[in-house]
Scaffold this active site. Structure first.
Site, mmCIF file in Angstrom:
data_model
loop_
_atom_site.group_PDB
_atom_site.id
_atom_site.type_symbol
_atom_site.label_atom_id
_atom_site.label_comp_id
_atom_site.label_asym_id
_atom_site.label_seq_id
_atom_site.Cartn_x
_atom_site.Cartn_y
_atom_site.Cartn_z
ATOM 1 N N ASP A 248 47.167 44.162 41.986
ATOM 2 C CA ASP A 248 45.975 43.557 42.621
ATOM 3 C C ASP A 248 45.226 44.601 43.450
ATOM 4 O O ASP A 248 45.845 45.365 44.200
ATOM 5 C CB ASP A 248 46.399 42.391 43.529
ATOM 6 C CG ASP A 248 46.748 41.160 42.716
ATOM 7 O OD1 ASP A 248 46.174 40.980 41.633
ATOM 8 O OD2 ASP A 248 47.617 40.377 43.162
ATOM 9 N N GLU B 135 57.141 38.356 39.189
ATOM 10 C CA GLU B 135 55.807 37.811 39.448
ATOM 11 C C GLU B 135 55.878 36.851 40.645
ATOM 12 O O GLU B 135 56.835 36.092 40.778
ATOM 13 C CB GLU B 135 55.313 37.095 38.178
ATOM 14 C CG GLU B 135 54.067 36.254 38.308
ATOM 15 C CD GLU B 135 52.865 37.007 38.885
ATOM 16 O OE1 GLU B 135 52.590 38.144 38.468
ATOM 17 O OE2 GLU B 135 52.219 36.443 39.788
ATOM 18 N N ASP C 177 42.501 49.567 36.665
ATOM 19 C CA ASP C 177 41.058 49.737 36.449
ATOM 20 C C ASP C 177 40.343 49.950 37.781
ATOM 21 O O ASP C 177 39.134 49.847 37.853
ATOM 22 C CB ASP C 177 40.496 48.511 35.701
ATOM 23 C CG ASP C 177 40.845 47.197 36.366
ATOM 24 O OD1 ASP C 177 39.958 46.553 36.919
ATOM 25 O OD2 ASP C 177 42.041 46.826 36.337
ATOM 26 N N LYS D 3 38.905 44.589 49.936
ATOM 27 C CA LYS D 3 38.406 44.753 51.313
ATOM 28 C C LYS D 3 39.249 45.777 52.057
ATOM 29 O O LYS D 3 40.486 45.757 51.941
ATOM 30 C CB LYS D 3 38.463 43.415 52.059
ATOM 31 C CG LYS D 3 37.430 42.440 51.575
ATOM 32 C CD LYS D 3 37.471 41.180 52.408
ATOM 33 C CE LYS D 3 36.495 40.165 51.829
ATOM 34 N NZ LYS D 3 36.745 38.821 52.304
ATOM 35 N N ASP E 265 58.775 38.393 45.600
ATOM 36 C CA ASP E 265 57.776 39.274 46.203
ATOM 37 C C ASP E 265 58.251 40.707 45.962
ATOM 38 O O ASP E 265 59.198 41.172 46.594
ATOM 39 C CB ASP E 265 57.664 38.974 47.699
ATOM 40 C CG ASP E 265 56.673 39.897 48.394
ATOM 41 O OD1 ASP E 265 56.154 40.827 47.738
ATOM 42 O OD2 ASP E 265 56.433 39.690 49.593
HETATM 43 C C1 SAM Z 1 45.752 41.760 38.484
HETATM 44 S S1 SAM Z 1 47.162 40.809 38.043
HETATM 45 C C2 SAM Z 1 47.803 41.752 36.639
HETATM 46 C C3 SAM Z 1 48.753 40.954 35.801
HETATM 47 C C4 SAM Z 1 49.340 41.696 34.596
HETATM 48 N N1 SAM Z 1 50.222 42.773 35.004
HETATM 49 C C5 SAM Z 1 48.243 42.211 33.702
HETATM 50 O O1 SAM Z 1 48.038 43.432 33.649
HETATM 51 O O2 SAM Z 1 47.583 41.369 33.060
HETATM 52 C C6 SAM Z 1 48.348 41.238 39.328
HETATM 53 C C7 SAM Z 1 49.562 40.334 39.311
HETATM 54 O O3 SAM Z 1 50.500 40.808 40.269
HETATM 55 C C8 SAM Z 1 51.062 39.693 40.954
HETATM 56 N N2 SAM Z 1 51.496 40.187 42.268
HETATM 57 C C9 SAM Z 1 50.729 40.727 43.234
HETATM 58 N N3 SAM Z 1 51.465 41.073 44.301
HETATM 59 C C10 SAM Z 1 52.746 40.731 43.997
HETATM 60 C C11 SAM Z 1 53.969 40.819 44.705
HETATM 61 N N4 SAM Z 1 54.028 41.344 45.937
HETATM 62 N N5 SAM Z 1 55.091 40.373 44.101
HETATM 63 C C12 SAM Z 1 55.038 39.833 42.853
HETATM 64 N N6 SAM Z 1 53.903 39.728 42.136
HETATM 65 C C13 SAM Z 1 52.762 40.170 42.695
HETATM 66 C C14 SAM Z 1 49.909 38.708 41.034
HETATM 67 O O4 SAM Z 1 50.361 37.381 41.253
HETATM 68 C C15 SAM Z 1 49.249 38.891 39.679
HETATM 69 O O5 SAM Z 1 49.799 38.048 38.700
#
Ligand code: SAM
Length: 207
Positions: free
Chosen positions: A108, A58, A144, A112, A85
């Site tokens: 995520d 995360e 989703d 955009k 990352d």
């Molecule tokens: C929409 S949330 C979903 C969280 C969880 N998997 C859930 O389904 O409830 C997306 C998560 O991915 C993390 N994230 C996005 N890009 C990332 C990256 N490059 N490396 C690590 N974490 C990332 C974000 O910080 C966020 O907590």
């Protein structure tokens, strides 16, 4: 771990990935949850399947610390939360052929158009996932965001060593139907989900 990973990237050195069997104190099938958020899925997976070694990745420090705290409170010994990352650090964290399964719950959306290139599931990441998976290992993704599922399917389909699985069945039978935090929210709001699952097979050529 995050600052260590940053310094490794800056120096452009390629250290060997951690030996997870040493970190966990035992060899076991390794599962990795990418972008785990607050860790609802990873924590429940670890509770239900103590025989697995689970690594939750995360970017946000807050969630990583909360997951670690929960592991300490509940004596969960088979889960490690790492701040990193995912788009850059996977080869620093895992050796080729060492991971039994990757889960990606609700990456995520980056709605955009000009931000789309920030989406996590891109050809380069999928290539890395395939390399890090052991033969027979799997990738499970749910989202989703319909457009994101279409893009992700294209990335997975391009990989010669991946075979599609029945994702709904995989979720129920292999993942025990555990819901991530975002999935629970979607269910409450009646938002439909798309699910994809693939298995890595030996050799490189599709029949
Ligand atoms: C929409 S949330 C979903 C969280 C969880 N998997 C859930 O389904 O409830 C997306 C998560 O991915 C993390 N994230 C996005 N890009 C990332 C990256 N490059 N490396 C690590 N974490 C990332 C974000 O910080 C966020 O907590």
């Amino acid at each position: 771990m995050k600052s260590l990973l940053r310094s490794v990237r800056a120096r452009q050195v390629n250290p060997a990935p951690p030996r997870w069997e040493v970190a966990f104190g035992r060899a076991a099938v390794l599962e990795v949850d990418l972008g785990c958020g607050r860790g609802s899925y990873a924590l429940e997976r670890a509770r239900r399947r103590p025989g697995l070694n689970i690594v939750a990745l995360e970017a946000r420090r807050k969630w990583v610390e909360k997951i670690r705290q929960r592991c300490r409170q509940e004596n969960i010994a088979n889960l490690r939360a790492i701040r990193c990352d995912v788009a850059q650090d996977l080869p620093l964290l895992f050796a080729p052929g060492s991971v039994g399964g990757f889960t990606i719950h609700h990456p995520d959306p980056w709605w955009k158009k000009r931000h789309r290139k920030r989406r996590l599931v891109r050809p380069e990441l999928v290539r890395q996932l395939v390399e890090l998976l052991e033969i027979g290992g799997w990738i499970y993704l749910q989202t989703d965001v319909p457009g994101l599922a279409v893009e992700a399917r294209q990335c997975f389909t391009a990989q010669q060593q991946l075979r599609p699985l029945d994702a709904r069945r995989h979720r129920e039978e292999i993942l025990g139907g555990i819901m991530s935090h975002r999935e629970s929210k979607c269910r409450q709001l009646g938002i439909p989900l798309e699910r994809l699952a693939y298995r890595k097979v030996g050799g490189g050529v599709k029949p």
